[in-house]
Design a protein around this motif. Structure first.
Motif, mmCIF file in Angstrom:
data_model
loop_
_atom_site.group_PDB
_atom_site.id
_atom_site.type_symbol
_atom_site.label_atom_id
_atom_site.label_comp_id
_atom_site.label_asym_id
_atom_site.label_seq_id
_atom_site.Cartn_x
_atom_site.Cartn_y
_atom_site.Cartn_z
ATOM 1 N N LEU A 80 39.010 40.138 33.843
ATOM 2 C CA LEU A 80 37.962 39.754 34.791
ATOM 3 C C LEU A 80 37.682 38.265 34.724
ATOM 4 N N GLY A 81 37.710 37.698 33.513
ATOM 5 C CA GLY A 81 37.516 36.258 33.385
ATOM 6 C C GLY A 81 38.543 35.476 34.184
ATOM 7 N N LYS A 82 39.800 35.955 34.187
ATOM 8 C CA LYS A 82 40.854 35.302 34.968
ATOM 9 C C LYS A 82 40.584 35.434 36.465
ATOM 10 N N ILE A 83 40.136 36.632 36.892
ATOM 11 C CA ILE A 83 39.842 36.848 38.308
ATOM 12 C C ILE A 83 38.744 35.893 38.776
ATOM 13 N N ILE A 84 37.715 35.699 37.945
ATOM 14 C CA ILE A 84 36.577 34.855 38.326
ATOM 15 C C ILE A 84 36.962 33.384 38.389
ATOM 16 N N LEU A 85 37.743 32.906 37.409
ATOM 17 C CA LEU A 85 37.923 31.468 37.219
ATOM 18 C C LEU A 85 39.214 30.884 37.784
ATOM 19 N N GLU A 86 40.196 31.713 38.139
ATOM 20 C CA GLU A 86 41.460 31.164 38.607
ATOM 21 C C GLU A 86 41.510 31.098 40.130
ATOM 22 N N GLN A 87 42.035 29.995 40.633
ATOM 23 C CA GLN A 87 42.171 29.812 42.078
ATOM 24 C C GLN A 87 43.330 30.653 42.609
ATOM 25 N N PRO A 88 43.285 31.016 43.906
ATOM 26 C CA PRO A 88 42.172 30.832 44.842
ATOM 27 C C PRO A 88 41.006 31.769 44.530
ATOM 28 N N TYR A 89 39.798 31.289 44.792
ATOM 29 C CA TYR A 89 38.592 32.042 44.467
ATOM 30 C C TYR A 89 38.269 33.019 45.605
ATOM 31 N N ASN A 90 38.778 34.218 45.492
ATOM 32 C CA ASN A 90 38.576 35.209 46.553
ATOM 33 C C ASN A 90 37.566 36.289 46.185
ATOM 34 N N LEU A 91 37.098 36.278 44.942
ATOM 35 C CA LEU A 91 36.191 37.339 44.510
ATOM 36 C C LEU A 91 34.792 37.084 45.057
ATOM 37 N N PHE A 92 34.275 38.045 45.818
ATOM 38 C CA PHE A 92 32.899 37.940 46.312
ATOM 39 C C PHE A 92 31.949 38.723 45.413
ATOM 40 N N ASN A 93 32.310 39.961 45.106
ATOM 41 C CA ASN A 93 31.427 40.755 44.258
ATOM 42 C C ASN A 93 32.237 41.591 43.277
ATOM 43 N N TYR A 94 31.661 41.775 42.096
ATOM 44 C CA TYR A 94 32.251 42.626 41.064
ATOM 45 C C TYR A 94 31.170 43.577 40.575
ATOM 46 N N SER A 95 31.512 44.843 40.482
ATOM 47 C CA SER A 95 30.571 45.854 40.008
ATOM 48 C C SER A 95 31.222 46.675 38.907
ATOM 49 N N THR A 96 30.447 46.963 37.871
ATOM 50 C CA THR A 96 30.910 47.845 36.797
ATOM 51 C C THR A 96 30.102 49.135 36.831
ATOM 52 N N ILE A 97 30.807 50.245 36.818
ATOM 53 C CA ILE A 97 30.184 51.558 36.838
ATOM 54 C C ILE A 97 30.334 52.202 35.458
ATOM 55 N N GLY A 98 29.220 52.558 34.837
ATOM 56 C CA GLY A 98 29.264 53.311 33.588
ATOM 57 C C GLY A 98 29.422 52.472 32.329
ATOM 58 N N TYR A 99 28.971 51.202 32.372
ATOM 59 C CA TYR A 99 29.122 50.393 31.161
ATOM 60 C C TYR A 99 28.173 50.871 30.064
ATOM 61 N N GLN A 100 28.598 50.624 28.819
ATOM 62 C CA GLN A 100 27.802 51.022 27.652
ATOM 63 C C GLN A 100 27.410 49.750 26.896
ATOM 64 N N THR A 101 26.124 49.526 26.762
ATOM 65 C CA THR A 101 25.599 48.243 26.293
ATOM 66 C C THR A 101 26.177 47.821 24.957
ATOM 67 N N TYR A 102 26.335 48.752 24.020
ATOM 68 C CA TYR A 102 26.795 48.394 22.675
ATOM 69 C C TYR A 102 28.256 47.960 22.630
ATOM 70 N N PHE A 103 28.988 48.099 23.724
ATOM 71 C CA PHE A 103 30.365 47.610 23.784
ATOM 72 C C PHE A 103 30.455 46.225 24.423
ATOM 73 N N ASN A 104 29.308 45.648 24.800
ATOM 74 C CA ASN A 104 29.308 44.373 25.506
ATOM 75 C C ASN A 104 28.306 43.415 24.861
ATOM 76 N N SER A 105 28.736 42.183 24.635
ATOM 77 C CA SER A 105 27.859 41.195 24.015
ATOM 78 C C SER A 105 26.729 40.826 24.972
ATOM 79 N N GLN A 106 25.637 40.350 24.408
ATOM 80 C CA GLN A 106 24.508 39.932 25.243
ATOM 81 C C GLN A 106 24.903 38.763 26.136
#
Length: 388
Positions: free
Chosen positions: A167-193
């Motif tokens: 996802l970091g590559k999708i966001i930061l690499e040209q061409p910038y075509n990403l308008f929106n990204y959504s995550t379904i079902g994420y679990q907080t303890y698997f993701n840093s603040q």
């Protein structure tokens, strides 16, 4: 252009298919075989592609991707009352380097999209979502991606791409075509603040596992606005899958993931769908069957699509205006399906991505909350993204 990168479905799977009843799904598919080559894709709506690539998995230890077990149980299912033709185009093999596999997948998906065929990708590690996204470079100027995942997979974009950092590559690499990204079902303890804060800062959408399990219907408007849907099988709880696939005691159950797949299929905008991180093991019938059923429900959803164009068909829609402080929110409800949208206004003084008023899928609950003076969060995030 032709599908030069696809190898045919294995003889073992085809032999298994020969033994099935004539009513089985495998008998209804157009299949890429060694004997007959690629099938005619005229009138084909959905094409299944396997991708035998997992070298960018952070836990890669030399294991091979094997998808025949999924195909066997999928072929053995019975189709619904479907009107769409489905093809199985076989597999994209590992290239000499991972980049070669990416190129093959990107090229193949681009061809399918140009033919108005929906690719269903079976992987392989989830970093394959990146070449899937890049296939839209010449197709769509703004792309919405939905990931069904326990993790955001932002990672460190300065490092080589992995299945936990695509996802970091999708966001930061040209061409910038990403308008929106959504995550379904994420679990907080698997993701840093820090990752959670970044998702908020970028006005991306994130729905926790508890929210999704409490009300699976909240996924529907998110899927209605998606172009690409990427499913990580690690989002499914351990009790639902086989030994090699187990990741977390918490996660989506079988009914929930199949409902999500059906919502993705029903969406008129979803034009590619991928299921990733399949870990094959001997006597692995349960996970293979679950993946087969996920695909089945996606295809079922595609067969239930209803064409709707709110702004050009005012007769079949009800319009509701809601005033909240200085903002006027405009909602639309379809008389045909009961689905709701909210209008995102064009900001003429801002160099934004919208060139006109556009509609954002929403829920009836969003309208009810607006009548109580609460601005819907989806509308707020979309509005702020267009203010950049």
């Amino acid at each position: 252009m032709t599908f030069n990168f696809l190898s045919p479905v294995s003889d073992e799977v085809l032999a298994h298919n020969e033994l099935l009843t004539p009513q089985a799904l495998g008998k209804k598919l157009k299949i890429h075989s060694k004997a007959h080559g690629l099938p005619d894709l005229d009138n084909v709506k959905i094409a299944i592609i396997g991708v035998l690539e997992n070298r960018n998995d952070i836990n890669y230890m030399g294991s091979e991707v094997e998808l025949d077990s999924i195909r066997k149980v999928f072929y053995n299912l019975f189709p619904g009352n479907w009107y769409t033709n489905v093809a199985d185009l076989g597999d994209i093999l590992k290239g000499d380097a991972v980049g070669d596999t990416y190129f093959a997948l990107r090229t193949t998906i681009t061809i399918l999209l140009e033919k108005k065929i929906i690719p269903v990708i079976l992987g392989g590690s989830q970093d394959l979502t990146y070449p899937n996204y890049r296939a839209y470079d010449s197709i769509c100027p703004m792309v919405n991606v939905v990931s069904v995942d326990s993790n955001f997979d932002l990672g460190d974009s300065t490092l080589p791409i992995k299945n936990n950092s695509y996802l970091g590559k999708i966001i930061l690499e040209q061409p910038y075509n990403l308008f929106n990204y959504s995550t379904i079902g994420y679990q907080t303890y698997f993701n840093s603040q820090e990752e959670i804060d970044l998702m908020e800062k970028l006005y991306f959408e994130a729905y926790r596992l508890g929210e999704v399990s409490k009300s699976i219907s909240l996924v529907e408007p998110v899927m209605r606005d998606a172009h690409i849907v990427s499913v990580d099988l690690k989002a499914i709880k351990a009790s639902e899958v086989s030994k090699e696939q187990k990741y977390s005691p918490n996660g989506l159950d079988g009914k929930e993931i199949c409902a999500i797949a059906r919502y993705a299929g029903i969406s008129n905008k979803v034009s590619s769908f991928g299921v990733y991180e399949y870990q094959h093991s001997k006597d692995d019938h349960i996970t293979a069957m679950l993946v087969a059923q996920i695909i089945w429900y996606f295809i079922e959803g595609v067969n239930c699509r209803v064409s709707e164009n709110v702004l050009s068909d005012s007769v079949n829609y009800q319009k509701y205006n809601v005033l909240i402080d200085d903002d006027e929110l405009i909602f639309y409800k379809s008389k045909k399906t009961g689905r709701w949208w909210i209008e995102i206004p064009f900001l003429p003084d801002v160099n934004n991505k919208l060139k006109k008023h556009t509609l954002l899928p929403c829920m009836h609950e969003d309208y009810l909350e607006a009548t109580q003076g609460k601005i819907p969060e989806r509308w707020y995030k979309a509005y702020k993204k267009n203010s950049f």
